[in-house]
Design a protein around this motif. Structure first.
Motif, PDB file in Angstrom:
ATOM      1  N   GLY A  21     -34.910  -9.220 -16.229  1.00  0.00           N
ATOM      2  CA  GLY A  21     -36.289  -8.847 -15.947  1.00  0.00           C
ATOM      3  C   GLY A  21     -36.448  -7.342 -15.777  1.00  0.00           C
ATOM      4  O   GLY A  21     -35.837  -6.560 -16.492  1.00  0.00           O
ATOM      5  N   VAL A  22     -37.274  -6.956 -14.844  1.00  0.00           N
ATOM      6  CA  VAL A  22     -37.533  -5.565 -14.444  1.00  0.00           C
ATOM      7  C   VAL A  22     -38.467  -4.843 -15.420  1.00  0.00           C
ATOM      8  O   VAL A  22     -39.384  -4.131 -15.000  1.00  0.00           O
ATOM      9  CB  VAL A  22     -36.230  -4.732 -14.273  1.00  0.00           C
ATOM     10  N   VAL A  23     -38.244  -5.011 -16.737  1.00  0.00           N
ATOM     11  CA  VAL A  23     -38.919  -4.153 -17.720  1.00  0.00           C
ATOM     12  C   VAL A  23     -40.429  -4.389 -17.816  1.00  0.00           C
ATOM     13  O   VAL A  23     -41.131  -3.554 -18.399  1.00  0.00           O
ATOM     14  CB  VAL A  23     -38.269  -4.296 -19.110  1.00  0.00           C
ATOM     15  N   GLN A  24     -40.920  -5.500 -17.270  1.00  0.00           N
ATOM     16  CA  GLN A  24     -42.359  -5.753 -17.299  1.00  0.00           C
ATOM     17  C   GLN A  24     -43.056  -5.342 -16.004  1.00  0.00           C
ATOM     18  O   GLN A  24     -44.267  -5.506 -15.879  1.00  0.00           O
ATOM     19  CB  GLN A  24     -42.619  -7.240 -17.573  1.00  0.00           C
ATOM     20  N   THR A  25     -42.296  -4.814 -15.055  1.00  0.00           N
ATOM     21  CA  THR A  25     -42.914  -4.419 -13.790  1.00  0.00           C
ATOM     22  C   THR A  25     -43.754  -3.161 -13.990  1.00  0.00           C
ATOM     23  O   THR A  25     -43.461  -2.328 -14.858  1.00  0.00           O
ATOM     24  CB  THR A  25     -41.847  -4.151 -12.717  1.00  0.00           C
ATOM     25  N   PRO A  26     -44.799  -2.992 -13.192  1.00  0.00           N
ATOM     26  CA  PRO A  26     -45.643  -1.798 -13.333  1.00  0.00           C
ATOM     27  C   PRO A  26     -44.860  -0.493 -13.191  1.00  0.00           C
ATOM     28  O   PRO A  26     -45.126   0.471 -13.912  1.00  0.00           O
ATOM     29  CB  PRO A  26     -46.678  -1.966 -12.214  1.00  0.00           C
ATOM     30  N   ALA A  85     -22.612   9.044 -21.909  1.00  0.00           N
ATOM     31  CA  ALA A  85     -22.445   9.565 -20.550  1.00  0.00           C
ATOM     32  C   ALA A  85     -20.973   9.613 -20.161  1.00  0.00           C
ATOM     33  O   ALA A  85     -20.510  10.577 -19.529  1.00  0.00           O
ATOM     34  CB  ALA A  85     -23.242   8.708 -19.568  1.00  0.00           C
ATOM     35  N   GLN A  86     -20.226   8.587 -20.541  1.00  0.00           N
ATOM     36  CA  GLN A  86     -18.798   8.559 -20.210  1.00  0.00           C
ATOM     37  C   GLN A  86     -18.032   9.609 -21.000  1.00  0.00           C
ATOM     38  O   GLN A  86     -17.112  10.247 -20.469  1.00  0.00           O
ATOM     39  CB  GLN A  86     -18.242   7.148 -20.431  1.00  0.00           C
ATOM     40  N   LEU A  87     -18.379   9.807 -22.261  1.00  0.00           N
ATOM     41  CA  LEU A  87     -17.737  10.852 -23.052  1.00  0.00           C
ATOM     42  C   LEU A  87     -17.972  12.232 -22.442  1.00  0.00           C
ATOM     43  O   LEU A  87     -17.091  13.105 -22.491  1.00  0.00           O
ATOM     44  CB  LEU A  87     -18.286  10.835 -24.483  1.00  0.00           C
ATOM     45  N   LEU A  88     -19.138  12.428 -21.876  1.00  0.00           N
ATOM     46  CA  LEU A  88     -19.495  13.716 -21.279  1.00  0.00           C
ATOM     47  C   LEU A  88     -18.988  13.860 -19.849  1.00  0.00           C
ATOM     48  O   LEU A  88     -19.149  14.922 -19.242  1.00  0.00           O
ATOM     49  CB  LEU A  88     -21.014  13.896 -21.317  1.00  0.00           C
ATOM     50  N   GLY A  89     -18.388  12.793 -19.314  1.00  0.00           N
ATOM     51  CA  GLY A  89     -17.853  12.844 -17.953  1.00  0.00           C
ATOM     52  C   GLY A  89     -18.926  12.895 -16.883  1.00  0.00           C
ATOM     53  O   GLY A  89     -18.713  13.490 -15.814  1.00  0.00           O
ATOM     54  N   LEU A  90     -20.061  12.275 -17.136  1.00  0.00           N
ATOM     55  CA  LEU A  90     -21.183  12.334 -16.201  1.00  0.00           C
ATOM     56  C   LEU A  90     -21.126  11.189 -15.203  1.00  0.00           C
ATOM     57  O   LEU A  90     -20.755  10.066 -15.549  1.00  0.00           O
ATOM     58  CB  LEU A  90     -22.504  12.272 -16.966  1.00  0.00           C
ATOM     59  N   GLU A  91     -21.540  11.464 -13.996  1.00  0.00           N
ATOM     60  CA  GLU A  91     -21.723  10.402 -13.012  1.00  0.00           C
ATOM     61  C   GLU A  91     -23.098   9.776 -13.247  1.00  0.00           C
ATOM     62  O   GLU A  91     -24.078  10.486 -13.468  1.00  0.00           O
ATOM     63  CB  GLU A  91     -21.641  10.956 -11.592  1.00  0.00           C
ATOM     64  N   PHE A  92     -23.135   8.457 -13.195  1.00  0.00           N
ATOM     65  CA  PHE A  92     -24.417   7.786 -13.394  1.00  0.00           C
ATOM     66  C   PHE A  92     -24.418   6.443 -12.695  1.00  0.00           C
ATOM     67  O   PHE A  92     -23.372   5.852 -12.422  1.00  0.00           O
ATOM     68  CB  PHE A  92     -24.718   7.608 -14.893  1.00  0.00           C
ATOM     69  N   GLU A  93     -25.612   5.973 -12.436  1.00  0.00           N
ATOM     70  CA  GLU A  93     -25.826   4.624 -11.913  1.00  0.00           C
ATOM     71  C   GLU A  93     -26.486   3.818 -13.017  1.00  0.00           C
ATOM     72  O   GLU A  93     -27.467   4.259 -13.600  1.00  0.00           O
ATOM     73  CB  GLU A  93     -26.740   4.673 -10.691  1.00  0.00           C
ATOM     74  N   ARG A  94     -25.918   2.658 -13.313  1.00  0.00           N
ATOM     75  CA  ARG A  94     -26.546   1.778 -14.298  1.00  0.00           C
ATOM     76  C   ARG A  94     -27.130   0.575 -13.587  1.00  0.00           C
ATOM     77  O   ARG A  94     -26.473  -0.061 -12.771  1.00  0.00           O
ATOM     78  CB  ARG A  94     -25.538   1.317 -15.369  1.00  0.00           C
ATOM     79  N   ILE A  95     -28.372   0.259 -13.915  1.00  0.00           N
ATOM     80  CA  ILE A  95     -29.073  -0.856 -13.280  1.00  0.00           C
ATOM     81  C   ILE A  95     -29.413  -1.880 -14.347  1.00  0.00           C
ATOM     82  O   ILE A  95     -30.046  -1.561 -15.368  1.00  0.00           O
ATOM     83  CB  ILE A  95     -30.371  -0.362 -12.600  1.00  0.00           C
ATOM     84  N   ASP A  96     -28.975  -3.110 -14.157  1.00  0.00           N
ATOM     85  CA  ASP A  96     -29.269  -4.171 -15.124  1.00  0.00           C
ATOM     86  C   ASP A  96     -30.780  -4.366 -15.240  1.00  0.00           C
ATOM     87  O   ASP A  96     -31.494  -4.473 -14.238  1.00  0.00           O
ATOM     88  CB  ASP A  96     -28.621  -5.491 -14.695  1.00  0.00           C
ATOM     89  N   ALA A  97     -31.234  -4.407 -16.475  1.00  0.00           N
ATOM     90  CA  ALA A  97     -32.663  -4.630 -16.744  1.00  0.00           C
ATOM     91  C   ALA A  97     -32.785  -5.169 -18.153  1.00  0.00           C
ATOM     92  O   ALA A  97     -31.936  -4.927 -19.013  1.00  0.00           O
ATOM     93  CB  ALA A  97     -33.452  -3.343 -16.596  1.00  0.00           C
ATOM     94  N   GLY A  98     -33.848  -5.899 -18.399  1.00  0.00           N
ATOM     95  CA  GLY A  98     -34.080  -6.488 -19.714  1.00  0.00           C
ATOM     96  C   GLY A  98     -33.522  -7.877 -19.814  1.00  0.00           C
ATOM     97  O   GLY A  98     -32.642  -8.279 -19.042  1.00  0.00           O
ATOM     98  N   ALA A  99     -34.044  -8.654 -20.773  1.00  0.00           N
ATOM     99  CA  ALA A  99     -33.620 -10.053 -20.993  1.00  0.00           C
ATOM    100  C   ALA A  99     -33.688 -10.814 -19.671  1.00  0.00           C
ATOM    101  O   ALA A  99     -34.689 -10.753 -18.969  1.00  0.00           O
ATOM    102  CB  ALA A  99     -32.244 -10.105 -21.621  1.00  0.00           C
ATOM    103  N   GLY A 100     -32.609 -11.515 -19.310  1.00  0.00           N
ATOM    104  CA  GLY A 100     -32.624 -12.344 -18.119  1.00  0.00           C
ATOM    105  C   GLY A 100     -32.730 -11.578 -16.815  1.00  0.00           C
ATOM    106  O   GLY A 100     -33.028 -12.166 -15.768  1.00  0.00           O
TER     107      GLY A 100
END
Length: 204
Positions: free
Chosen positions: A37-42, A20-35
């Motif tokens: 959490g988030v990834v097991q939510t419905p 994404a950075q190489l392509l110059g894209l704007e993005f939002e990154r949200i921490d998920a996984g490991a400590g």
């Protein structure tokens, strides 16, 4: 705006962020996984039933599998995605090789040396992982002696996952033998502004 779900400690998330950075894209990154959490939510499992990171959301489109996300972004934005059939599948080949060959070879050394506490580490697993990875690095060095980038004369999507794999290997507390062509290629990528926040992240 793009949304990338996943923690930067994941090599697979770093691939997507680097792309994404190489392509110059704007993005939002949200921490998920490991400590985080988030990834097991419905809600998350409805978008990625594997409960893994990364996950890309582009409008109403959700996509998982890191190398596929890299391909998608490059194809959508018309950069780093080879147009010729043979050139494209040359790049595809190296991306698959990273996922199926290079990554499994180095995984145990990474897990034992970074994610397992010192007292519980297996020297045998580290040694086996090193023995499996070293010939692959020699292969990469020989390959890059013949051309500047993974898929030829130009930087393409093929360089992204392999660079993230080399970042992970280079960060391990091991003796790293000089490989001039591989080192030249990787050092050049580290100089790219887009490498910040992807190839300069400490391993954890």
């Amino acid at each position: 705006m793009l949304r990338i779900w996943g923690r930067l400690s994941s090599i697979n998330v770093r691939k997507v962020v680097f792309a994404a950075q190489l392509l110059g894209l704007e993005f939002e990154r949200i921490d998920a996984g490991a400590g985080f959490g988030v990834v097991q939510t419905p809600d998350y499992r409805a978008k990625n039933p594997n409960s893994l990171v990364p996950l890309l959301e582009d409008g109403g489109f959700a996509l998982w599998e890191s190398n596929v996300i890299v391909r998608y972004l490059c194809a959508k934005h018309g950069r780093l995605y080879p147009q010729g059939l043979r050139e494209r599948f040359d790049a595809e080949r190296w991306m698959d090789w990273q996922q199926t060959t290079l990554n499994p070879a180095g995984r145990d050394a990474f897990i034992q040396l970074i994610r397992v506490a010192a007292g519980g580490r297996s020297k045998e697993k580290v040694a086996t992982s090193v023995a499996a990875t070293e010939p692959l690095l020699d292969m990469l060095d020989a390959h890059l002696s013949r051309q500047p980038f993974m898929a030829g004369e130009q930087f393409t999507m093929a360089d992204i996952p392999v660079a993230c794999e080399i970042h992970r290997w280079a960060g391990l507390p091991l003796e790293h033998r000089a490989r001039p062509h591989l080192d030249r290629w990787y050092t050049g990528l580290l100089q790219l502004p887009a490498a910040r926040g992807a190839l300069d992240v400490p391993l954890s």
